[in-house]
Design a protein around this motif. Structure first.
Motif, PDB file in Angstrom:
ATOM      1  N   GLN A 150       0.833  -1.206   0.000  1.00 47.50           N
ATOM      2  CA  GLN A 150       0.000   0.000   0.000  1.00 47.50           C
ATOM      3  C   GLN A 150       0.868   1.257   0.000  1.00 47.50           C
ATOM      4  N   ALA A 151       1.914   1.232   0.820  1.00 44.81           N
ATOM      5  CA  ALA A 151       2.819   2.387   0.883  1.00 44.81           C
ATOM      6  C   ALA A 151       3.447   2.624  -0.486  1.00 44.81           C
ATOM      7  N   GLU A 152       3.829   1.546  -1.165  1.00 44.38           N
ATOM      8  CA  GLU A 152       4.431   1.685  -2.493  1.00 44.38           C
ATOM      9  C   GLU A 152       3.479   2.401  -3.447  1.00 44.38           C
ATOM     10  N   ARG A 153       2.224   1.971  -3.448  1.00 44.22           N
ATOM     11  CA  ARG A 153       1.249   2.561  -4.357  1.00 44.22           C
ATOM     12  C   ARG A 153       1.018   4.028  -4.080  1.00 44.22           C
ATOM     13  N   GLN A 154       0.898   4.365  -2.772  1.00 45.97           N
ATOM     14  CA  GLN A 154       0.654   5.761  -2.413  1.00 45.97           C
ATOM     15  C   GLN A 154       1.819   6.651  -2.827  1.00 45.97           C
ATOM     16  N   ILE A 155       3.025   6.131  -2.678  1.00 49.03           N
ATOM     17  CA  ILE A 155       4.208   6.909  -3.076  1.00 49.03           C
ATOM     18  C   ILE A 155       4.219   7.113  -4.590  1.00 49.03           C
ATOM     19  N   ASP A 156       3.914   6.061  -5.341  1.00 42.29           N
ATOM     20  CA  ASP A 156       3.847   6.191  -6.803  1.00 42.29           C
ATOM     21  C   ASP A 156       2.824   7.247  -7.224  1.00 42.29           C
ATOM     22  N   GLU A 157       1.665   7.213  -6.574  1.00 42.40           N
ATOM     23  CA  GLU A 157       0.620   8.174  -6.950  1.00 42.40           C
ATOM     24  C   GLU A 157       1.036   9.605  -6.617  1.00 42.40           C
ATOM     25  N   LEU A 158       1.661   9.768  -5.451  1.00 40.11           N
ATOM     26  CA  LEU A 158       2.124  11.103  -5.060  1.00 40.11           C
ATOM     27  C   LEU A 158       3.184  11.602  -6.042  1.00 40.11           C
ATOM     28  N   ALA A 159       4.088  10.712  -6.424  1.00 38.04           N
ATOM     29  CA  ALA A 159       5.142  11.086  -7.371  1.00 38.04           C
ATOM     30  C   ALA A 159       4.539  11.458  -8.731  1.00 38.04           C
ATOM     31  N   LEU A 160       3.557  10.693  -9.177  1.00 33.16           N
ATOM     32  CA  LEU A 160       2.893  11.012 -10.449  1.00 33.16           C
ATOM     33  C   LEU A 160       2.197  12.372 -10.377  1.00 33.16           C
ATOM     34  N   ASP A 161       1.546  12.649  -9.239  1.00 25.02           N
ATOM     35  CA  ASP A 161       0.905  13.958  -9.069  1.00 25.02           C
ATOM     36  C   ASP A 161       1.931  15.077  -9.189  1.00 25.02           C
ATOM     37  N   LEU A 162       3.087  14.858  -8.567  1.00 23.86           N
ATOM     38  CA  LEU A 162       4.131  15.888  -8.599  1.00 23.86           C
ATOM     39  C   LEU A 162       4.657  16.092 -10.016  1.00 23.86           C
ATOM     40  N   LEU A 163       4.793  14.993 -10.748  1.00 22.60           N
ATOM     41  CA  LEU A 163       5.282  15.106 -12.134  1.00 22.60           C
ATOM     42  C   LEU A 163       4.266  15.816 -13.015  1.00 22.60           C
TER      43      LEU A 163
END
Lengths: 220, 220
Positions: free
Chosen positions: A55-68
């Protein structure tokens, strides 16, 4: 989104990645301890932690995508965010190694010990410290610290090789404990892979900090 | 940079990733053939290919970073580019597995064979096909094809388990060929890791195509 908001989110990304690293390191520490102490409860704790890590992995990916998706992140931020995405994948796979070790310890329980356990806990400690330092290098932007992680990988490789040789010797002398010796060898290999992931993370940190790609420097 | 130019670069990214995949698949195919035929020359060819694979990885990362630096890529393009960066890292590690196999075959040359070689070439074929199909799924945006890759991973895992059991049996019966049996087992494990990388790639393709994260679906 303002620059300030952008930098807050960048900070959040960093913190979440550290928390993810903490979960992965804890899982390895527990799986290695479960191995030394043949502790079923600890194994089950490691198996249960997989969901939280995923779950932590997914949330980090989504946050990173938002930032990009923000308007034109600066080159240095862009590289940082991309590094975080790659590091995130490595941390998830560190968690996978812990799960593999825990499953193996559960399988090993009934086996007659081969007597070659000695250096596994120390190897786990070294691998965990490499992951930890690689993440510290990320947070503090410290390429020199990341460089020490790369250098320590050889040490873990040598320990893995020593355990492999000890296991081979044990197999030749005591065919009755071949399966146990093999399991010890495979646990050492899991820990060697943790060190490999730490090395990958350190390379990404150096890539980000120096803006240059040192990954395959030795190969050319 | 215009939209047209952007889409040309996106196309170039796709093509370079396919070429990178071709190099990695070729390296695995050669290392498995080197294993079956005990071919030193083929091993050296695999070792030499590492530089080309590493260079290709770097160029793809740089191209992807350039694309991310463009003004506001659309969400679907953003996910595609990030997926390419992750897939790129997996392909590089497929190449690493080929190098590991080639190095092991060079070490094995002098050993007395244990006679458990049978399924390694077929296992290599399956793992290579998984990598290939995962990349085809990326190019054609075919989540269903990517899904078949995930399902085939179990098959490779079972083959790995069968080779491990055969090697264990051989070790118990013939202590003189323990090292060879162990090497066969470790080659099988390298191939199992290739299949794991194919699985990671397929998950990234599904993530991109469906815009959803199926990676840890089973875990929840």
């Amino acid at each position: 989104m303002t620059r300030t908001r952008f930098h807050q989110s960048l900070q959040e990304l960093k913190e979440r990645l550290l928390a993810m690293g903490g979960l992965a390191e804890q899982a390895i520490e527990r799986s290695a301890r479960a191995f030394s102490q043949n502790d079923r409860e600890l194994c089950n704790l490691v198996l249960r932690s997989e969901t939280a890590i995923n779950q932590a992995e997914r949330q980090i990916d989504e946050l990173a995508l938002d930032l990009l998706a923000m308007q034109q992140p600066m080159a240095v931020d862009l590289r940082f965010i991309v590094s975080c995405i790659k590091i995130n994948a490595d941390l998830e796979r560190v968690g996978d190694q812990a799960v593999n070790i825990a499953q193996r310890v559960l399988d090993m329980e009934a086996l007659q010990p081969s007597g070659i356990l000695a250096d596994v806990p120390r190897m786990a400690g070294l691998a965990i410290a490499m992951v930890n330092d690689a993440l510290q290098a990320l947070v503090s932007g410290d390429a020199a610290l990341a460089q020490t992680v790369l250098e320590r990988d050889d040490h873990v490789d040598r320990m893995n090789r020593a355990i492999l040789d000890a296991a081979l010797g044990s197999m030749r002398e005591s065919p009755a404990t071949i399966q146990h010796a093999l399991d010890v060898m495979l646990v050492a290999r899991n820990l060697e892979r943790v060190a490999d992931h730490a090395t990958n993370i350190a390379e990404d940190v150096i890539f980000w900090v120096r803006g240059a790609d040192v990954r395959h420097h030795a190969a050319e």
